[in-house]
Design an enzyme around this catalytic site. Structure first.
Site, PDB file in Angstrom:
ATOM      1  N   SER A  88      -2.798   3.261   2.311  1.00 30.10           N
ATOM      2  CA  SER A  88      -3.207   4.668   2.169  1.00 30.10           C
ATOM      3  C   SER A  88      -4.693   4.771   1.856  1.00 30.10           C
ATOM      4  O   SER A  88      -5.351   3.779   1.518  1.00 30.10           O
ATOM      5  CB  SER A  88      -2.404   5.340   1.063  1.00 30.10           C
ATOM      6  OG  SER A  88      -1.030   5.160   1.273  1.00 30.10           O
TER       7      SER A  88
HETATM    8  C1  LIG Z   1       1.812   4.596   3.774  1.00 26.83           C
HETATM    9  S1  LIG Z   1       2.773   3.145   3.692  1.00 26.83           S
HETATM   10  C2  LIG Z   1       2.666   2.769   1.960  1.00 26.83           C
HETATM   11  C3  LIG Z   1       1.320   2.322   1.491  1.00 26.83           C
HETATM   12  C4  LIG Z   1       1.399   1.330   0.370  1.00 26.83           C
HETATM   13  N1  LIG Z   1       1.754   1.926  -0.886  1.00 26.83           N
HETATM   14  C5  LIG Z   1       0.159   0.469   0.278  1.00 26.83           C
HETATM   15  O1  LIG Z   1      -0.420   0.366  -0.810  1.00 26.83           O
HETATM   16  O2  LIG Z   1      -0.221  -0.121   1.264  1.00 26.83           O
HETATM   17  C6  LIG Z   1       4.425   3.782   3.800  1.00 26.83           C
HETATM   18  C7  LIG Z   1       5.497   2.705   3.739  1.00 26.83           C
HETATM   19  O3  LIG Z   1       6.726   3.356   3.448  1.00 26.83           O
HETATM   20  C8  LIG Z   1       7.751   2.592   4.042  1.00 26.83           C
HETATM   21  N2  LIG Z   1       8.977   3.414   4.153  1.00 26.83           N
HETATM   22  C9  LIG Z   1       9.304   4.355   5.084  1.00 26.83           C
HETATM   23  N3  LIG Z   1      10.514   4.877   4.817  1.00 26.83           N
HETATM   24  C10 LIG Z   1      10.972   4.239   3.702  1.00 26.83           C
HETATM   25  C11 LIG Z   1      12.158   4.329   2.948  1.00 26.83           C
HETATM   26  N4  LIG Z   1      13.148   5.165   3.273  1.00 26.83           N
HETATM   27  N5  LIG Z   1      12.294   3.524   1.864  1.00 26.83           N
HETATM   28  C12 LIG Z   1      11.301   2.647   1.515  1.00 26.83           C
HETATM   29  N6  LIG Z   1      10.158   2.523   2.205  1.00 26.83           N
HETATM   30  C13 LIG Z   1       9.983   3.316   3.272  1.00 26.83           C
HETATM   31  C14 LIG Z   1       7.175   2.179   5.388  1.00 26.83           C
HETATM   32  O4  LIG Z   1       7.855   1.041   5.865  1.00 26.83           O
HETATM   33  C15 LIG Z   1       5.712   1.951   5.031  1.00 26.83           C
HETATM   34  O5  LIG Z   1       5.457   0.594   4.837  1.00 26.83           O
END
Ligand SMILES: C[S@@+](CC[C@H](N)C(=O)[O-])C[C@H]1O[C@@H](n2cnc3c(N)ncnc32)[C@H](O)[C@@H]1O
Length: 379
Positions: A82
């Site tokens: 992010s």
């Molecule tokens: C924007 S990224 C997160 C950024 C992260 N916090 C970082 O520091 O890099 C969003 C993540 O949420 C995960 N995601 C999507 N749906 C999800 C769910 N239902 N449960 C857990 N993770 C999920 C995706 O696989 C993705 O890797």
């Protein structure tokens, strides 16, 4: 530039000057945690294309205040690191402090978990994609972070093994909050989540208070659940029940066909267009008052629109207060947009942080989520 400490310092300066970063321990975390180690498989950055470690510009891009997409599926971004200023704002707003147990939903690269662990929190981070979770865990290892662990699973369920948590931070766009997170949060704990609203995912602070005898069907809920606005944001959408639609949700963002010609135009209201923050304040308010509000493409970008039932017409509100409208009901839509603009001005141009809503259970009955019901100004 390959002087990584200098790149980190420069990022910290940007976060301090433009992002409002103030806490010393959060500044120290950004100045210390090596973001590039969490991007070891490369990332996509606009026109620069895909950058891998060793490529020209990799390190400089890794330390820009940008969201960096690390995985695509069918051309759709499904994981990223992010934007640092948003991470900083969320960590500060959440009051992450040493010794706290933090549940993160959306491990992604692991970088945000590493920042919170650097502050001294014990972080449990969940990601639904096994390969993404494995890479995050490897990156945390590489960076020598011991205060964060990664679990694979649907974040809807939280992670009971680390509960109770003092804080929950959701870093993926959701339409509502899982009751499991509330059940895994200590009484008085805090949660921040980017919850869909009018085509965006503004960050909300979610909190509970003892209910006056109200219970949600199917859940032994003894608390009322509320959300306050924190700031505007955009996040990629979650998988599974966290992204369920519900009857009074705003329309999904529009992809208006090219070549729609506005048939009604209302002139600008301000000489100086609203800046990005104020425009998002206006957008949030319009969405709070009118369920037809979403994000739509116009003027080469995207912005606040009221969508008609065909999703090919409606009214768009520009940052200078002008309105353009198209479709069979263009005049009525333009008129409604004008009324909403007046209402925002009459209310004193309220910011996102002045809005509050009760949350109620909706979505998939087998896996319900708490979604905002009726927004009102509270401060
Ligand atoms: C924007 S990224 C997160 C950024 C992260 N916090 C970082 O520091 O890099 C969003 C993540 O949420 C995960 N995601 C999507 N749906 C999800 C769910 N239902 N449960 C857990 N993770 C999920 C995706 O696989 C993705 O890797």
């Amino acid at each position: 530039m390959t002087d990584v400490p200098a790149l980190r310092e420069r990022l910290v300066d940007v976060l301090r000057d433009d992002g409002g970063l103030t806490r010393d321990d959060v500044i120290q975390a950004f100045a210390t945690v090596p973001r590039e180690l969490f991007l070891a498989d490369g990332f996509h950055l606009g026109e620069a294309g895909f950058l891998r470690p060793g490529d020209d510009g990799f390190l400089a891009a890794a330390y820009r205040n940008d969201a960096l997409v690390t995985k695509f599926d069918d051309g759709r971004p499904v994981s990223s690191s992010s934007q640092p200023s948003l991470m900083a704002l969320m960590i500060e707003a959440l009051g992450v402090a040493p010794g706290m147990r933090v549940l993160e939903i959306g491990a992604g690269t692991g970088y945000n978990a590493a920042l919170m662990a650097h502050i001294g929190a014990a972080v449990t981070s969940v990601d639904v994609q096994p390969d993404v979770a494995a890479r995050a865990a490897a990156a945390l290892d590489r960076a020598g972070v011991t205060g964060a662990r990664v679990r694979v699973g649907d974040g809807y369920l939280g992670e009971p093994s680390g509960a109770p948590y003092d804080r929950v931070i959701v870093t993926v766009g959701i339409t509502g909050v899982s009751p499991h997170w509330l059940a895994q949060l200590v009484p008085g704990g805090l949660m921040l989540a980017p919850v869909a609203h009018a085509g965006n995912n503004p960050v909300l602070r979610v909190w509970t208070r003892p209910a006056a005898g109200r219970a949600e069907p199917g859940w032994p809920a003894t608390d009322e659940v509320w959300a306050d606005g924190i700031c505007g944001a955009g996040f990629m959408a979650a998988a599974g029940p966290l992204a369920a639609r519900y009857p009074w949700a705003h329309p999904d963002p529009l992809r208006v066909p090219d070549g729609v010609t506005p048939s009604v135009q209302i002139p600008p209201r301000w000489k100086q267009p609203l800046d990005g923050l104020s425009y998002h304040d206006l957008w949030f308010a319009v969405g709070a008052w009118d369920r037809r509000t979403t994000s739509g493409p116009f003027d080469g970008g995207s912005g606040c629109v009221l969508a008609d039932d065909t999703r090919a017409g409606g009214a768009a509100i520009r940052a200078d207060g002008s309105v353009i409208a198209a479709g069979a009901h263009a005049a009525a839509f333009a008129n409604d947009a004008g009324i909403l603009l007046d209402r925002w001005l009459d209310a004193g141009r309220p910011g996102i942080e002045r809005w509050r809503a009760p949350l109620v259970l909706a979505g998939d009955p087998a896996a319900p989520i708490y979604v905002p019901r009726e927004w009102s100004l509270f401060a």
